[in-house]
Design a protein around this motif. Structure first.
Motif, short mmCIF file in Angstrom:
data_model
loop_
_atom_site.label_atom_id
_atom_site.label_comp_id
_atom_site.label_asym_id
_atom_site.label_seq_id
_atom_site.Cartn_x
_atom_site.Cartn_y
_atom_site.Cartn_z
N ASN A 158 0.83 -1.20 0.00
CA ASN A 158 0.00 0.00 0.00
C ASN A 158 0.87 1.27 0.00
O ASN A 158 1.61 1.51 0.95
CB ASN A 158 -0.89 -0.06 1.25
CG ASN A 158 -1.80 1.14 1.35
OD1 ASN A 158 -1.70 2.08 0.57
ND2 ASN A 158 -2.70 1.09 2.31
N THR A 160 0.21 4.29 0.50
CA THR A 160 -0.06 5.21 1.61
C THR A 160 0.73 4.80 2.84
O THR A 160 1.19 5.65 3.61
CB THR A 160 -1.56 5.23 1.96
OG1 THR A 160 -2.29 5.32 0.74
CG2 THR A 160 -1.90 6.42 2.82
N LEU A 161 0.93 3.49 3.04
CA LEU A 161 1.72 3.04 4.20
C LEU A 161 3.18 3.46 4.04
O LEU A 161 3.83 3.86 5.00
CB LEU A 161 1.63 1.52 4.36
CG LEU A 161 0.31 0.96 4.88
CD1 LEU A 161 0.45 -0.52 5.20
CD2 LEU A 161 -0.16 1.72 6.12
N GLY A 163 4.16 6.04 2.33
CA GLY A 163 4.13 7.49 2.56
C GLY A 163 4.07 7.80 4.04
O GLY A 163 4.78 8.69 4.53
N ALA A 164 3.24 7.05 4.78
CA ALA A 164 3.11 7.29 6.22
C ALA A 164 4.44 7.05 6.92
O ALA A 164 4.84 7.81 7.80
CB ALA A 164 2.03 6.38 6.80
N ALA A 165 5.15 6.01 6.52
CA ALA A 165 6.44 5.71 7.14
C ALA A 165 7.45 6.82 6.86
O ALA A 165 8.18 7.25 7.75
CB ALA A 165 6.98 4.38 6.65
N ARG A 166 7.46 7.32 5.62
CA ARG A 166 8.37 8.43 5.28
C ARG A 166 8.00 9.66 6.08
O ARG A 166 8.86 10.35 6.62
CB ARG A 166 8.26 8.74 3.79
CG ARG A 166 8.86 7.70 2.90
CD ARG A 166 9.00 8.24 1.48
NE ARG A 166 9.51 7.21 0.59
CZ ARG A 166 8.75 6.50 -0.24
NH1 ARG A 166 7.46 6.75 -0.33
NH2 ARG A 166 9.28 5.56 -1.00
N HIS A 178 11.20 -2.72 7.39
CA HIS A 178 10.17 -2.35 8.36
C HIS A 178 8.77 -2.19 7.78
O HIS A 178 7.80 -2.20 8.52
CB HIS A 178 10.58 -1.07 9.10
CG HIS A 178 11.76 -1.28 10.01
ND1 HIS A 178 11.66 -1.93 11.21
CD2 HIS A 178 13.06 -0.98 9.85
CE1 HIS A 178 12.85 -1.99 11.77
NE2 HIS A 178 13.72 -1.42 10.95
N ILE A 179 8.66 -2.01 6.46
CA ILE A 179 7.33 -1.86 5.85
C ILE A 179 7.06 -2.95 4.81
O ILE A 179 6.09 -3.68 4.90
CB ILE A 179 7.15 -0.47 5.20
CG1 ILE A 179 7.47 0.64 6.20
CG2 ILE A 179 5.73 -0.31 4.64
CD1 ILE A 179 6.52 0.74 7.38
N PRO A 182 7.20 -6.82 6.46
CA PRO A 182 6.06 -7.21 7.31
C PRO A 182 4.72 -7.16 6.59
O PRO A 182 3.87 -8.02 6.82
CB PRO A 182 6.11 -6.22 8.48
CG PRO A 182 7.05 -5.15 8.08
CD PRO A 182 7.97 -5.73 7.07
N SER A 183 4.53 -6.18 5.69
CA SER A 183 3.21 -6.12 5.05
C SER A 183 3.05 -7.26 4.05
O SER A 183 1.94 -7.58 3.64
CB SER A 183 2.97 -4.75 4.41
OG SER A 183 3.54 -4.70 3.14
#
Lengths: 264, 254
Positions: A158, A160-161, A163-166, A178-179, A182-183
């Motif tokens: 995703n 957006t995920l 983007g959220a992490a950044r 880390h993203i 796991p996803s």
């Protein structure tokens, strides 16, 4: 509470019917082999079970039946772990690097429809008649499935995920671990499950073609000595082990992917 | 109050164009905007056009076709923890617990465990999720998930918070409750907020200043200062009058 009761009741019915089905199957098997001409071709379940239990102490060839089972299992564990590890790495590499993807994706598209067991003759020519060709077949079954699933998962993270992490300050080089990883876990796991059945089929087939031991060898020896009882006992071992492995994977999935389960 | 020094974020003449099927579509047209420190600004506009793109450009996730964004005299070049976002799609990390999500930014910044746990716990308590620290997002309701999203954004102590229709996916009842909650939370942890909505009541309920947008391409139509105190009453005459006025100018837009 009412819902829980219903669920327990439901599970109880499922187990009840499963037992009825198995006992019924054995019953019909026993009756048809005892009272019809089918008995001349197929041994009855009591003969098979007797042989099965006796083989725990009386060896078939050089090993008892549990040793044969463990030999097959040991081969699977080696080839499978290497296949899973390399499969995850290749899948993520293909999803994250355009160059990797451009080179290996078309190759995978071509190789993918070839069933694992079709590689056995080549594997024997390449690696001789020892353990290597078996490891290769098992490895391939796991590797192909895990790579394709990991690739698909890592490709569809995703955005957006990410983007959220950044936005939260994660550095580009940490996103993978880390993203992305796991996803992708639920789908990687799906690949590991189909990979395990491919590996398990692969080892039985490879042992049937060329081997001195293992469950596949037990079955093929049964055929060569026209020993139907031994064939059926070998098949019983395969069924039991397949069931145990599938259950083990389900438990592991429950642990690893508990976050992915919807609330009840 | 409005001097140059206390401008939190500033953009001048930004435009954004997208190319679809060989056609260029202008989504944002010459937008100039100042958001001041500790201000609660609501961007209000109907339709789907451009509002999320404004947030993406101001937060650094997308770059504008023309124009520049400055945060305290520093040019915004990419996303970063000085500009936190609360998303409409909530977008929590589903494999992390509530605690894991809220402390995510502090972990990325390398803050030691005991310190970041303490800070994250403060925020979890503030948004009313005490006792849910170890729950996974999937087991929470939409409203609770967005509380986690808000705590996650506040936790990194950003100098500005963007909220992109954060309550758009919630049912009406939960939405009213969350509007009250955001006022309460922001009075405890004061931040500059740029909040996007297409709901006029939400805009008047929350804003210090409402910026009404034109639709497609997005540009500023009119600004309203809302200077009376919070929390506000939806049935107050001032509230209803302002609502009618804004609705009337928006309805003129084709």
């Amino acid at each position: 509470m009412e819902k829980l009761k219903l669920e327990v009741r439901h599970n109880f019915i499922v187990i009840e019917y499963a037992l009825i089905a198995i006992v019924g199957f054995l019953g019909i098997w026993y009756l048809t082999t005892t009272f019809t001409n089918i008995g001349k071709l197929v041994p009855n379940p009591i003969q098979v079970l007797t042989f099965f239990f006796r083989s725990f102490v009386v060896p078939i060839g050089g090993n008892t039946i549990q040793e044969h089972a463990l030999i097959s299992l040991g081969r699977v564990l080696i080839g499978y772990s290497v296949g899973v590890a390399l499969g995850i790495a290749s899948g993520i590499g293909m999803a994250r690097s355009m160059l990797f993807e451009a080179i290996f994706k078309p190759l995978f598209e071509v190789i993918r429809p070839i069933p694992t067991i079709a590689w056995i003759p080549l594997a024997i020519l390449w690696f001789g008649i020892g353990e290597m060709p078996k490891y290769f077949i098992i490895f391939y079954g796991a590797y192909a499935n895990v790579t394709i699933n990991t690739y698909a998962a890592a490709k569809s993270v995703n955005p957006t995920l990410l983007g959220a992490a950044r936005m939260l300050g994660m550095k580009e080089e940490d996103l993978l671990l880390h993203i992305v990883l796991p996803s992708s876990i639920p789908q990687i796991f799906a690949g590991m499950q189909s990979g395990l059945s491919a590996s398990w089929m692969g080892v039985i087939a490879a042992e049937m073609v060329k081997s001195n031991n293992g469950i596949g060898w037990v079955i093929i020896m049964g055929q060569e000595s026209a020993n139907t009882v031994q064939i059926l006992a070998g098949m019983l071992v395969i069924a039991i082990m397949g069931f145990l492995m599938a259950t083990g994977m389900r438990i592991l999935e429950g642990r690893l992917c508990s976050w992915n389960q919807k609330k009840i | 109050m409005e001097s140059k020094e206390n401008i939190a974020i500033h953009c001048e003449n930004i435009s954004k164009e997208f190319a679809t099927k060989g056609k260029k579509i202008r989504v944002i047209d010459n937008l100039t905007l100042n958001i001041y420190d500790n201000e609660f600004v609501v961007l209000y506009g109907p339709g789907q056009c451009g509002k999320t793109t404004i947030i993406n450009i101001l937060s650094g996730l997308e770059s504008p076709s023309t124009g520049e964004v400055y945060q305290k005299n520093e040019k915004v070049m990419g996303p970063g923890p000085q500009r936190a976002v609360v998303y409409q799609s909530i977008s929590l990390f589903p494999w992390l617990t509530v605690m894991g999500n809220v402390e995510f930014g502090l972990r990325a910044a390398g803050i030691e465990t005991s310190k970041r746990r303490q800070r994250a716990q403060e925020l979890i308590d503030l948004v009313g999720l005490h006792g849910f620290e170890n729950a996974f997002p999937n087991s929470l309701s939409g409203g609770m998930q967005q509380r986690v999203g808000i705590a996650r954004a506040y936790c990194i102590a950003p100098s500005i918070l963007f909220m992109d229709e954060p309550f758009g996916a919630l049912d009406a009842q939960t939405r009213y409750m969350m509007e009250q909650e955001i006022i309460r939370i922001n009075s405890k942890e004061k931040r500059t907020i740029l909040f996007v909505t297409n709901n006029i009541e939400e805009a008047i309920y929350l804003a210090d200043r409402i910026i009404v947008l034109n639709n497609c391409p997005t540009s500023i139509k009119k600004e309203y200062k809302v200077e009376w105190g919070k929390p506000r009453d939806y049935t107050d005459k001032k509230f209803l009058d302002l609502r009618e006025e804004i609705t009337s100018i928006v309805d003129e837009t084709p």
